[in-house]
Design a protein around this motif. Structure first.
Motif, short mmCIF file in Angstrom:
data_model
loop_
_atom_site.label_atom_id
_atom_site.label_comp_id
_atom_site.label_asym_id
_atom_site.label_seq_id
_atom_site.Cartn_x
_atom_site.Cartn_y
_atom_site.Cartn_z
N ALA A 343 0.72 -1.38 -0.02
CA ALA A 343 -0.15 -0.03 -0.28
C ALA A 343 0.86 1.17 -0.07
O ALA A 343 0.66 2.14 -0.85
CB ALA A 343 -0.90 -0.09 1.19
N LEU A 344 1.88 1.33 0.92
CA LEU A 344 2.61 2.62 0.92
C LEU A 344 3.54 2.52 -0.21
O LEU A 344 4.12 3.67 -0.72
CB LEU A 344 3.55 2.74 2.28
CG LEU A 344 2.82 2.92 3.38
CD1 LEU A 344 3.36 2.53 4.96
CD2 LEU A 344 2.06 4.33 3.45
N ASP A 345 4.06 1.49 -0.89
CA ASP A 345 4.93 1.44 -1.97
C ASP A 345 4.21 2.11 -2.98
O ASP A 345 4.59 3.11 -3.90
CB ASP A 345 5.24 0.16 -2.30
CG ASP A 345 6.57 0.17 -3.10
OD1 ASP A 345 7.03 1.10 -3.28
OD2 ASP A 345 6.93 -1.10 -3.70
N VAL A 346 3.05 1.76 -3.31
CA VAL A 346 1.80 2.34 -4.18
C VAL A 346 1.68 3.83 -4.02
O VAL A 346 1.87 4.72 -5.18
CB VAL A 346 0.79 1.58 -4.53
CG1 VAL A 346 -0.13 2.23 -5.45
CG2 VAL A 346 0.96 0.19 -4.97
N ALA A 347 1.45 4.23 -2.72
CA ALA A 347 1.27 5.50 -2.53
C ALA A 347 2.41 6.53 -2.91
O ALA A 347 2.26 7.58 -3.30
CB ALA A 347 0.90 5.69 -1.12
N HIS A 356 -1.35 14.20 -6.01
CA HIS A 356 -1.55 14.74 -4.78
C HIS A 356 -2.37 13.68 -4.04
O HIS A 356 -3.56 13.33 -3.88
CB HIS A 356 -2.48 15.86 -4.84
CG HIS A 356 -1.79 17.17 -5.43
ND1 HIS A 356 -0.71 17.62 -5.15
CD2 HIS A 356 -2.19 17.56 -6.66
CE1 HIS A 356 -0.57 18.81 -6.03
NE2 HIS A 356 -1.32 18.40 -6.98
N VAL A 357 -1.68 12.90 -3.19
CA VAL A 357 -1.99 11.66 -2.51
C VAL A 357 -2.15 12.09 -1.03
O VAL A 357 -1.27 12.35 -0.20
CB VAL A 357 -0.78 10.61 -2.81
CG1 VAL A 357 -1.27 9.41 -2.23
CG2 VAL A 357 -0.51 10.37 -4.24
N ARG A 376 1.11 12.86 2.49
CA ARG A 376 -0.03 13.52 3.50
C ARG A 376 -1.05 12.50 3.75
O ARG A 376 -1.25 11.34 3.06
CB ARG A 376 -0.70 14.63 2.35
CG ARG A 376 0.35 15.77 2.10
CD ARG A 376 -0.39 16.95 1.58
NE ARG A 376 -0.99 16.44 0.24
CZ ARG A 376 -2.10 16.98 -0.65
NH1 ARG A 376 -2.28 18.38 0.21
NH2 ARG A 376 -2.58 16.75 -1.58
N TYR A 377 -1.63 12.75 4.87
CA TYR A 377 -2.38 11.79 5.71
C TYR A 377 -3.70 12.47 6.06
O TYR A 377 -3.95 13.62 6.19
CB TYR A 377 -1.61 11.19 6.73
CG TYR A 377 -0.34 10.64 6.41
CD1 TYR A 377 -0.33 9.18 6.19
CD2 TYR A 377 0.80 11.08 6.56
CE1 TYR A 377 0.59 8.52 5.89
CE2 TYR A 377 1.85 10.50 6.16
CZ TYR A 377 1.86 9.18 5.67
OH TYR A 377 3.06 8.70 5.29
#
Length: 442
Positions: A343-347, A356-357, A376-377
């Motif tokens: 998930a984080l790899d793709v983000a 703008h993720v 950004r979260y």
């Protein structure tokens, strides 16, 4: 002591594996001493705080501490004096710049514990290690322990699934005991008596086989995941539907449906590094060709991440400047573990391409923020979806699966969703007017 008497247990290393093992064994009725070199970790556990997310474990920690059967320390001298059976539960991460397992922590734990073993005792490895490690550690223990060869080594691989670790510890589907003597077997049987009393199957074997069991199991599961994802690539090429293909295979009882779910692939702290370390060790032993297929298993898994980004790019006509909601950061639901998280790899990849993720995860946000502050979260799934050009589901949390298409439609800019985990009902979302895409589906 009498081999059938209840032994006192130490657990060396209080990370995910060690803390879970220590807490559960205390709840099962054993006197347990958790040992770690990290004073902060010891203090948090002693105060009743589990330093990671695992359903059900905080309540058991409270129960274990209140019983008086569980304590934590940084003293290996205290551990040697206290314990009859010592479980090694330290991490074996991938070495930087290599596929090999890093045994630094195992070596350090053994060298810290052994000089304090002044009487007959059993040291039990639970960490996932390259085959041959137990043989070498036996020599180190015999050299350093005052009790010498009265200290024996056994291997008892763990099979914990994150999110189900309590059940997997207290009600495992099997126990593997790698031992070199009947006495070691008797000690292990005493140390697992409440679990054995449930009728849990036991495999008694040698040390080398016990070392191989965990990496062999993980390699098989990783192969199954990559197999169905390879079929997804074929489905995309010919216009077939991977979901229907997977469902058909799952109904064959020779194959079964577990780990046959197409999507973004596997991550976490076990499968990726274990298959790489297994292949590396096999090459060292001159049998690399026997497991060379694991390299392709790894490659297929990595390609799923890039292909998911491609799917988003195709849907949007480009990623730069687009607003993207990323649902998920943990490598799997019911966990806050972000190690090698797809998930984080793709983000991060979409962020690097100018998107703008914004990311949300029910449990792993703090870990994600520390590891990847450039992203950004948001505070909720709907929060990060505000004015989004596309929503990308990357970790199959039930929170995300339960969101209704019409509710999400109220906040997004465009009704587009990429289901990286095949977690959503495609027909439901499409009938609600959403453009729905998933790997291996037209």
């Amino acid at each position: 002591m009498n081999p059938t008497e209840s032994p006192r247990l130490t657990v060396i290393g209080t990370g995910y594996l060690g803390a879970t093992h220590a807490i559960c064994m205390a709840v099962l009725g054993f006197e347990v001493l958790g040992v770690d070199v990290d004073q902060r970790k010891v203090d948090r556990l002693a105060s009743g705080e589990v330093p990671f997310f695992e359903p059900g474990l905080p309540e058991l920690l409270t129960k274990a501490l209140e019983s008086g059967r569980l304590r934590f320390t940084t003293s290996f001298e205290e551990a040697g004096e206290f314990g009859d059976v010592h479980f090694l539960c330290v991490g074996t991460p991938q070495q930087p710049g290599s596929d090999a397992a890093d045994l630094t922590y195992v070596e350090a734990a053994v060298r810290a514990l052994a000089p304090n073993l002044t009487r007959r005792a059993l040291v039990v490895g639970k960490s996932t290690v390259p085959v041959g490690t137990a043989k070498r550690i036996t020599g180190v223990i015999h050299d350093l322990a005052p009790a010498g060869e009265e200290v024996e080594l056994a291997w008892n691989p763990e099979f914990l699934r994150e999110g189900f670790a309590v059940d997997d510890t207290m009600r495992p589907d099997r126990l593997v005991f790698g031992v070199a003597s009947d006495w070691a077997l008797e000690r292990l049987e005493a140390a697992f008596k409440p679990i054995l009393d449930l009728g849990t199957p036991v495999v008694r074997t040698d040390l080398a086989t016990a070392e191989l069991v965990k990496v062999a199991a993980n390699s098989f599961l990783a192969t199954k995941i990559s197999y169905i994802n390879a079929m997804a690539e074929v489905c995309e090429a010919v216009g077939a539907d991977i979901k229907h293909l997977a469902d058909s295979l799952a109904l064959d009882d020779r194959i079964g449906g577990k780990f046959l779910k197409p999507g973004l692939g596997f991550g976490g702290g076990c499968l990726p590094k274990d298959i790489r370390a297994f292949a590396h060790r096999a090459e060292e032993l001159g049998v690399g060709q026997a497991v060379s297929f694991l390299r392709e298993v790894d490659d297929i898994n990595r390609r799923r991440r890039a292909r998911t980004v491609d799917l988003v790019r195709e849907m949007l006509g480009g990623i730069s400047g687009k607003r993207i909601a990323a649902w998920g950061a943990a490598f799997k639901p019911n966990s806050d573990d972000i190690r090698d998280a797809p998930a984080l790899d793709v983000a991060r990849t979409m962020h690097g391409l100018g998107g703008h993720v914004r990311v949300f995860d029910p449990a792993a946000l703090d870990n994600a923020r520390r590891a990847f502050p450039e992203l950004r979260y948001g505070d909720s799934a709907l929060d990060v979806a505000q004015d989004a050009d596309v929503v990308v589901l990357l970790t199959e949390w039930s929170d995300f699966k339960e969101i209704e298409p019409d509710a999400l439609a109220q906040v997004v800019r465009h009704k587009r969703i990429v289901d990286g985990r095949h977690a959503l009902d495609a027909a439901k979302w499409r009938s609600a007017g959403w453009e729905y895409r998933a790997l291996g589906r037209s």
